[in-house]
Design a protein around this motif. Structure first.
Motif, mmCIF file in Angstrom:
data_model
loop_
_atom_site.group_PDB
_atom_site.id
_atom_site.type_symbol
_atom_site.label_atom_id
_atom_site.label_comp_id
_atom_site.label_asym_id
_atom_site.label_seq_id
_atom_site.Cartn_x
_atom_site.Cartn_y
_atom_site.Cartn_z
ATOM 1 N N GLN A 121 0.833 -1.222 0.000
ATOM 2 C CA GLN A 121 0.000 0.000 0.000
ATOM 3 C C GLN A 121 0.865 1.270 0.000
ATOM 4 N N ILE A 122 1.973 1.213 0.751
ATOM 5 C CA ILE A 122 2.872 2.384 0.752
ATOM 6 C C ILE A 122 3.430 2.580 -0.663
ATOM 7 N N ALA A 123 3.837 1.461 -1.277
ATOM 8 C CA ALA A 123 4.402 1.521 -2.634
ATOM 9 C C ALA A 123 3.383 2.124 -3.607
ATOM 10 N N ASP A 124 2.130 1.695 -3.489
ATOM 11 C CA ASP A 124 1.077 2.224 -4.381
ATOM 12 C C ASP A 124 0.963 3.736 -4.243
ATOM 13 N N ARG A 125 0.946 4.194 -2.995
ATOM 14 C CA ARG A 125 0.787 5.637 -2.772
ATOM 15 C C ARG A 125 1.936 6.431 -3.371
ATOM 16 N N LEU A 126 3.125 5.821 -3.369
ATOM 17 C CA LEU A 126 4.296 6.547 -3.883
ATOM 18 C C LEU A 126 4.545 6.254 -5.365
ATOM 19 N N HIS A 127 3.684 5.439 -5.951
ATOM 20 C CA HIS A 127 3.834 5.016 -7.354
ATOM 21 C C HIS A 127 5.207 4.381 -7.586
ATOM 22 N N LEU A 128 5.575 3.530 -6.657
ATOM 23 C CA LEU A 128 6.854 2.812 -6.775
ATOM 24 C C LEU A 128 6.586 1.324 -6.611
ATOM 25 N N THR A 129 7.598 0.516 -6.961
ATOM 26 C CA THR A 129 7.408 -0.920 -6.716
ATOM 27 C C THR A 129 7.806 -1.222 -5.272
ATOM 28 N N ARG A 130 7.305 -2.342 -4.809
ATOM 29 C CA ARG A 130 7.613 -2.801 -3.444
ATOM 30 C C ARG A 130 9.132 -3.006 -3.295
ATOM 31 N N ALA A 131 9.745 -3.525 -4.378
ATOM 32 C CA ALA A 131 11.192 -3.815 -4.341
ATOM 33 C C ALA A 131 12.012 -2.524 -4.196
ATOM 34 N N THR A 132 11.567 -1.452 -4.852
ATOM 35 C CA THR A 132 12.291 -0.171 -4.766
ATOM 36 C C THR A 132 12.240 0.365 -3.346
ATOM 37 N N LEU A 133 11.111 0.086 -2.712
ATOM 38 C CA LEU A 133 10.882 0.642 -1.369
ATOM 39 C C LEU A 133 11.587 -0.136 -0.262
ATOM 40 N N ARG A 134 11.906 -1.392 -0.591
ATOM 41 C CA ARG A 134 12.393 -2.304 0.462
ATOM 42 C C ARG A 134 13.577 -1.740 1.268
ATOM 43 N N PRO A 135 14.623 -1.205 0.634
ATOM 44 C CA PRO A 135 15.753 -0.686 1.442
ATOM 45 C C PRO A 135 15.341 0.445 2.382
ATOM 46 N N ASP A 136 14.454 1.330 1.912
ATOM 47 C CA ASP A 136 14.008 2.439 2.774
ATOM 48 C C ASP A 136 13.230 1.911 3.970
ATOM 49 N N LEU A 137 12.368 0.940 3.718
ATOM 50 C CA LEU A 137 11.589 0.378 4.833
ATOM 51 C C LEU A 137 12.510 -0.323 5.823
ATOM 52 N N ALA A 138 13.545 -0.977 5.274
ATOM 53 C CA ALA A 138 14.495 -1.676 6.161
ATOM 54 C C ALA A 138 15.216 -0.659 7.047
ATOM 55 N N ILE A 139 15.650 0.450 6.463
ATOM 56 C CA ILE A 139 16.362 1.483 7.237
ATOM 57 C C ILE A 139 15.454 2.059 8.317
ATOM 58 N N LEU A 140 14.222 2.381 7.926
ATOM 59 C CA LEU A 140 13.301 3.003 8.900
ATOM 60 C C LEU A 140 12.946 2.035 10.025
ATOM 61 N N THR A 141 12.887 0.754 9.694
ATOM 62 C CA THR A 141 12.566 -0.241 10.727
ATOM 63 C C THR A 141 13.772 -0.464 11.632
ATOM 64 N N MET A 142 14.951 -0.599 11.011
ATOM 65 C CA MET A 142 16.162 -0.833 11.815
ATOM 66 C C MET A 142 16.460 0.346 12.726
ATOM 67 N N ALA A 143 16.209 1.538 12.221
ATOM 68 C CA ALA A 143 16.492 2.736 13.027
ATOM 69 C C ALA A 143 15.440 2.919 14.120
ATOM 70 N N GLY A 144 14.336 2.189 14.033
ATOM 71 C CA GLY A 144 13.330 2.228 15.103
ATOM 72 C C GLY A 144 12.186 3.209 14.883
ATOM 73 N N PHE A 145 12.177 3.887 13.728
ATOM 74 C CA PHE A 145 11.071 4.828 13.465
ATOM 75 C C PHE A 145 9.779 4.065 13.178
ATOM 76 N N LEU A 146 9.942 2.921 12.482
ATOM 77 C CA LEU A 146 8.767 2.102 12.151
ATOM 78 C C LEU A 146 8.910 0.739 12.785
ATOM 79 N N ASP A 147 7.777 0.108 12.985
ATOM 80 C CA ASP A 147 7.780 -1.283 13.418
ATOM 81 C C ASP A 147 6.972 -2.054 12.388
ATOM 82 N N ALA A 148 7.311 -3.324 12.201
ATOM 83 C CA ALA A 148 6.570 -4.119 11.211
ATOM 84 C C ALA A 148 5.993 -5.338 11.889
ATOM 85 N N ARG A 149 4.711 -5.597 11.647
ATOM 86 C CA ARG A 149 4.101 -6.825 12.176
ATOM 87 C C ARG A 149 3.644 -7.684 11.018
ATOM 88 N N PRO A 150 3.983 -8.966 11.042
ATOM 89 C CA PRO A 150 3.570 -9.841 9.946
ATOM 90 C C PRO A 150 2.052 -9.813 9.781
#
Ligand code: ADP
Length: 211
Positions: free
Chosen positions: A27-56
């Protein structure tokens, strides 16, 4: 205050998740008109840095933690063993002259003095050696164990200690380095490494760069 520099896209993702979370990566990818794969590194950084949390099966949500909270959390996860350097040691019988030569050749500011079993008996700093040098003694015959700071007055750390606690010791005791030690069966301290102000500065920089 942010502790790491986020790029424009990462800031944008944070805004989306803040307003719409929990939200899936798709859904985030859709809003940004990007693919999920393009977004993956950014999501990883934001999660690792603790700004975001991810739940399966739920998605990403905003943790609401401030930069300072995240910095504190991350500092409390850094251990001595991740940043320690190789110790530079001299035997307790070497002369002050040889210790000065070793300090120059090894390019360090602190030498650890060990006995014949490689266990810690003393510490020599630059000022200890300078002080001895401005005296009238003959440096090539003066043994380091006369001028060193000796056990049990040495501040040490172990590899499982938190680096932040060593940093506090450096400040409280006004010293530049501590040996990383391992207690032996008979109560001596084997020297395994060293932590200096440089190691702590490196940890500080890698926190800012988030790696
Ligand atoms: P410098 O003398 O170059 O300013 P330090 O601040 O590290 O370097 O040393 C100040 C004094 O503290 C010296 O006499 C030194 O022997 C002693 N010292 C250094 N490291 C330790 C340590 N880990 N534990 C106890 N004393 C230390």
């Amino acid at each position: 205050m942010r502790t790491i520099e986020l790029n424009k896209r990462q800031e944008h993702i944070l805004e989306i998740v803040k307003d719409n979370g929990p939200i899936t990566g798709e859904q985030i990818a859709d809003r940004l008109h990007l693919t999920r794969a393009t977004l993956r590194p950014d999501l990883a950084i934001l999660t690792m840095a603790g700004f975001l949390d991810a739940r399966p099966r739920v998605g990403y949500f905003y943790t609401g933690k401030t930069g300072t909270q995240l910095l504190t959390e991350n500092l409390n996860k850094i251990y001595v063993k991740e940043y320690q350097s190789i110790p530079v040691v001299v035997s307790e019988n070497v002369s002050v002259y040889d210790a000065i030569v070793t300090m120059f050749l090894e390019d360090v500011g602190t030498l650890f003095v060990v006995d014949s079993k490689s266990c810690l008996v003393g510490v020599l700093s630059r000022k200890d050696l300078l002080r001895a040098s401005i005296g009238k003694q003959e440096l090539s015959t003066l043994p380091v164990n006369i001028i060193m700071t000796r056990m049990p007055n040495i501040t040490t750390c172990e590899k499982e200690d938190l680096l932040i606690n060593v940093a506090k010791d450096l400040i409280d005791k006004q010293i530049d380095a501590v040996p990383v030690v391992k207690p032996t069966e008979n109560g001596d301290l084997e020297v395994l490494g060293r932590i200096t102000k440089t190691n702590i500065t490196k940890a500080f920089v890698s926190l800012a760069e988030n790696n």
